[in-house]
Design a protein around this motif. Structure first.
Motif, PDB file in Angstrom:
ATOM      1  N   SER A   1       0.873  -1.294   0.049  1.00  0.00           N
ATOM      2  CA  SER A   1       0.028   0.009   0.023  1.00  0.00           C
ATOM      3  C   SER A   1       0.992   1.152   0.084  1.00  0.00           C
ATOM      4  O   SER A   1       1.986   1.044   0.531  1.00  0.00           O
ATOM      5  CB  SER A   1      -1.036   0.002   1.309  1.00  0.00           C
ATOM      6  OG  SER A   1      -1.554   1.459   1.322  1.00  0.00           O
ATOM      7  N   ASN A   2       0.443   2.238  -0.536  1.00  0.00           N
ATOM      8  CA  ASN A   2       1.032   3.688  -0.517  1.00  0.00           C
ATOM      9  C   ASN A   2       0.592   4.355   0.903  1.00  0.00           C
ATOM     10  O   ASN A   2       0.872   5.422   1.369  1.00  0.00           O
ATOM     11  CB  ASN A   2       0.701   4.455  -1.554  1.00  0.00           C
ATOM     12  CG  ASN A   2       1.446   5.842  -1.651  1.00  0.00           C
ATOM     13  OD1 ASN A   2       2.814   5.604  -1.615  1.00  0.00           O
ATOM     14  ND2 ASN A   2       1.012   6.962  -1.704  1.00  0.00           N
ATOM     15  N   LYS A   3      -0.307   3.741   1.701  1.00  0.00           N
ATOM     16  CA  LYS A   3      -0.564   4.112   2.954  1.00  0.00           C
ATOM     17  C   LYS A   3       0.455   3.749   4.073  1.00  0.00           C
ATOM     18  O   LYS A   3       1.187   2.945   3.620  1.00  0.00           O
ATOM     19  CB  LYS A   3      -2.111   3.730   3.175  1.00  0.00           C
ATOM     20  CG  LYS A   3      -3.127   4.507   2.634  1.00  0.00           C
ATOM     21  CD  LYS A   3      -4.695   4.010   2.978  1.00  0.00           C
ATOM     22  CE  LYS A   3      -5.711   4.775   2.098  1.00  0.00           C
ATOM     23  NZ  LYS A   3      -5.647   6.339   2.546  1.00  0.00           N
TER      24      LYS A   3
ATOM     25  N   GLU B   1      -1.850   3.355   9.817  1.00  0.00           N
ATOM     26  CA  GLU B   1      -3.137   3.912   9.267  1.00  0.00           C
ATOM     27  C   GLU B   1      -3.665   2.378   8.877  1.00  0.00           C
ATOM     28  O   GLU B   1      -5.024   2.140   9.254  1.00  0.00           O
ATOM     29  CB  GLU B   1      -3.171   4.508   7.873  1.00  0.00           C
ATOM     30  CG  GLU B   1      -2.636   5.755   7.801  1.00  0.00           C
ATOM     31  CD  GLU B   1      -2.329   6.651   6.744  1.00  0.00           C
ATOM     32  OE1 GLU B   1      -3.114   7.689   6.430  1.00  0.00           O
ATOM     33  OE2 GLU B   1      -1.570   6.126   5.784  1.00  0.00           O
ATOM     34  N   ILE B   2      -3.060   1.336   8.480  1.00  0.00           N
ATOM     35  CA  ILE B   2      -3.717   0.053   7.981  1.00  0.00           C
ATOM     36  C   ILE B   2      -4.048  -0.626   9.382  1.00  0.00           C
ATOM     37  O   ILE B   2      -5.227  -1.380   9.458  1.00  0.00           O
ATOM     38  CB  ILE B   2      -2.629  -0.545   6.976  1.00  0.00           C
ATOM     39  CG1 ILE B   2      -2.562  -0.084   5.688  1.00  0.00           C
ATOM     40  CG2 ILE B   2      -3.241  -2.157   7.023  1.00  0.00           C
ATOM     41  CD1 ILE B   2      -1.651  -0.601   4.820  1.00  0.00           C
ATOM     42  N   MET B   3      -3.012  -0.484  10.268  1.00  0.00           N
ATOM     43  CA  MET B   3      -3.393  -1.364  11.512  1.00  0.00           C
ATOM     44  C   MET B   3      -4.420  -0.634  12.291  1.00  0.00           C
ATOM     45  O   MET B   3      -5.304  -1.610  12.603  1.00  0.00           O
ATOM     46  CB  MET B   3      -2.205  -1.184  12.261  1.00  0.00           C
ATOM     47  CG  MET B   3      -1.174  -2.011  11.968  1.00  0.00           C
ATOM     48  SD  MET B   3       0.510  -2.044  13.045  1.00  0.00           S
ATOM     49  CE  MET B   3       0.022  -2.600  14.659  1.00  0.00           C
ATOM     50  N   ILE B   4      -4.942   0.545  12.268  1.00  0.00           N
ATOM     51  CA  ILE B   4      -5.899   1.284  12.940  1.00  0.00           C
ATOM     52  C   ILE B   4      -6.932   0.579  12.264  1.00  0.00           C
ATOM     53  O   ILE B   4      -7.838   0.425  12.952  1.00  0.00           O
ATOM     54  CB  ILE B   4      -5.525   2.718  12.778  1.00  0.00           C
ATOM     55  CG1 ILE B   4      -4.439   3.266  13.619  1.00  0.00           C
ATOM     56  CG2 ILE B   4      -6.921   3.404  13.049  1.00  0.00           C
ATOM     57  CD1 ILE B   4      -4.042   4.679  13.551  1.00  0.00           C
ATOM     58  N   ARG B   5      -7.003   0.767  10.845  1.00  0.00           N
ATOM     59  CA  ARG B   5      -8.260   0.230  10.144  1.00  0.00           C
ATOM     60  C   ARG B   5      -8.697  -1.159  10.639  1.00  0.00           C
ATOM     61  O   ARG B   5      -9.736  -1.572  10.999  1.00  0.00           O
ATOM     62  CB  ARG B   5      -8.032   0.394   8.871  1.00  0.00           C
ATOM     63  CG  ARG B   5      -9.534   0.275   7.775  1.00  0.00           C
ATOM     64  CD  ARG B   5      -9.691  -1.214   7.462  1.00  0.00           C
ATOM     65  NE  ARG B   5      -8.485  -1.683   6.713  1.00  0.00           N
ATOM     66  CZ  ARG B   5      -8.233  -2.976   6.688  1.00  0.00           C
ATOM     67  NH1 ARG B   5      -9.088  -4.123   6.771  1.00  0.00           N
ATOM     68  NH2 ARG B   5      -7.327  -3.497   5.788  1.00  0.00           N
ATOM     69  N   GLN B   6      -7.616  -2.198  10.807  1.00  0.00           N
ATOM     70  CA  GLN B   6      -7.703  -3.400  10.910  1.00  0.00           C
ATOM     71  C   GLN B   6      -8.390  -3.756  12.359  1.00  0.00           C
ATOM     72  O   GLN B   6      -9.324  -4.339  12.566  1.00  0.00           O
ATOM     73  CB  GLN B   6      -6.361  -4.229  10.670  1.00  0.00           C
ATOM     74  CG  GLN B   6      -5.981  -4.363   9.187  1.00  0.00           C
ATOM     75  CD  GLN B   6      -4.764  -5.100   9.352  1.00  0.00           C
ATOM     76  OE1 GLN B   6      -4.088  -5.128  10.432  1.00  0.00           O
ATOM     77  NE2 GLN B   6      -4.511  -5.605   8.070  1.00  0.00           N
TER      78      GLN B   6
END
Length: 424
Positions: free
Chosen positions: A291-293, A297-302
């Protein structure tokens, strides 16, 4: 009873030292696990207060409440202890290794006490899960060689896979895993994607090296290190990938002008930086389900998906790695910015069935940040999951970690696309 447990826990946290009796140390470590898994907010706050200064700098008070939901999101329901606690002493620290059973995997949590008896580290490692399906060696297609590389005290072991009877020097890839303590096959539940990729590319005339990550080989030592709070991807990834590439480039039969970094998940997000800092070791990149994020950010969403609620600003911090781990990554340019600066041949792959890096984090983030007409860029959006596989999953299994319990292999069309990209 809960107040008594808390009082005992606090006393042990404050006064335990490496010379205490082993059964007392085991009680202390298991009580830390109990507070993490089932403790009240007050108990978790008390546990935070009993951490040493480095741990408190790395975590916020609310982080402990988020640790267990994240583990359950990855590994399924917590089932309890899976065996005896092992205690080792290293670097002046006492490390209690607690084996735990979750629905989909066995996990170890290393609970570390410093010389003053304060909580100095929590390191989570996935242990053996459902046995990865054995596959017979296709001796007509490849030959494998065990190798070691790196410098003391971080020497790593790996496997070089060469196409058998290649007529000339061949292109090669260095396989770079995602987050966590992964072995060389990136084995997860019933799957071994890096083994599949190594063998599949060898059948297509491309060599590879895959290796056990530093956090897989030396997880206990890293967790007990006095420098753990400063641990970053520089130590976990970049130095070791460069060392693996240097080894590969010096092997007979390898075209050292055509070595690629093949990053998966977090490895894909770091691949542009790995390439840029490599002193010309790599000709190009394959970024698979990255991802470019940012990782945070991805961990928070998960975690928000798994808990069903929005996290507060104070909660949006590191849960397993120290805070410096995330801060250091965010001090560098995004993967897309680095890619455009390098303009090296790059293949970006994101699976449409990926629930770990979803559509917005994967395909849409790349498309928004990169020029799709760039001559150095190829994008591929296959119907595969995060492991580059298309398992025959039921409606209940699809989009959950249970999908990874189904024996499956990396999609042949994806392997064809990678080989075609390298061949060009």
């Amino acid at each position: 009873m809960m107040k008594q447990v808390l009082a005992i826990l606090m006393a042990m946290l404050l006064f335990i030292t490496p010379v205490l009796a082993e059964d007392l140390a085991v009680d202390w470590a298991t009580q830390v696990i109990d507070v993490l898994a089932n403790g009240s907010p007050e108990q978790q706050t008390a546990l935070y207060d009993a951490m040493n200064d480095d741990m408190q700098k790395a975590l916020q008070p609310g982080d402990l409440a988020l640790l267990w939901p994240q583990l359950c999101a990855q590994f399924g329901q917590y089932m309890g202890s899976a065996g005896d606690v092992q205690t080792v002493e290293t670097n002046g620290m006492t490390v209690h290794i607690c084996p735990l059973e979750f629905e989909f995997a066995m996990v170890t949590v290393a609970v570390t006490a410093d010389e003053d008896g304060r909580l100095a580290g929590l390191q989570v490692t996935k242990a053996d899960a459902k046995k990865v399906e054995e596959v017979p060696d296709d001796t007509d297609a490849w030959v494998e060689q065990e190798v070691t590389f790196g410098t003391e005290p971080w020497v790593l072991s790996g496997t070089v896979t060469m196409p058998k009877n290649a007529a000339e020097s061949v292109a090669a890839v260095v396989l770079v895993q995602g987050s966590g303590a992964s072995d060389r096959d990136e084995a997860v539940y019933a799957l071994a994607p890096f083994r599949d990729i190594a063998h599949g590319l060898a059948k297509r005339g491309i060599a590879s090296i895959r290796y056990d990550k530093r956090t897989f080989t030396y997880g206990t030592e890293i967790a007990a290190s006095p420098d753990y709070a400063a641990f970053t991807v520089e130590e976990e990834y970049i130095r070791d990938v460069h060392a693996a590439a240097r080894l590969l480039s010096n092997l007979p039969g390898i075209d050292n002008g055509r070595i690629y970094v093949f990053g998966h998940s977090l490895g894909a997000m770091l691949a542009p930086r790995i390439c840029e800092e490599s002193d010309g070791l790599f000709y190009g990149m394959i970024l698979a389900n990255g991802s470019n994020k940012t990782l945070l950010e991805i961990m928070i969403r998960q975690v928000e998906d798994s808990t069903g609620r929005q996290l507060t600003d104070e909660e949006k911090v590191s849960l397993i790695q120290p805070a410096r781990y995330f801060e250091e990554m965010e001090e560098h340019d995004s993967p897309a910015v680095i890619l455009q600066r390098l303009m090296r041949p790059t293949l970006i792959i994101n699976g449409s069935r990926d629930f770990q890096v979803n559509l917005q984090e994967g395909r849409e983030a790349w498309e928004a940040a990169l020029p799709d007409a760039a001559p150095w860029l190829t994008m591929l959006w296959p119907d595969v999951n995060h492991m580059l596989m298309a398992p025959d999953a039921s409606a209940e299994e699809a989009g959950t970690p249970a999908e990874y319990m189904i024996p499956c292999h990396v999609d042949e069309d994806v392997l064809d696309a990678v080989a075609l990209f390298i061949g060009k």
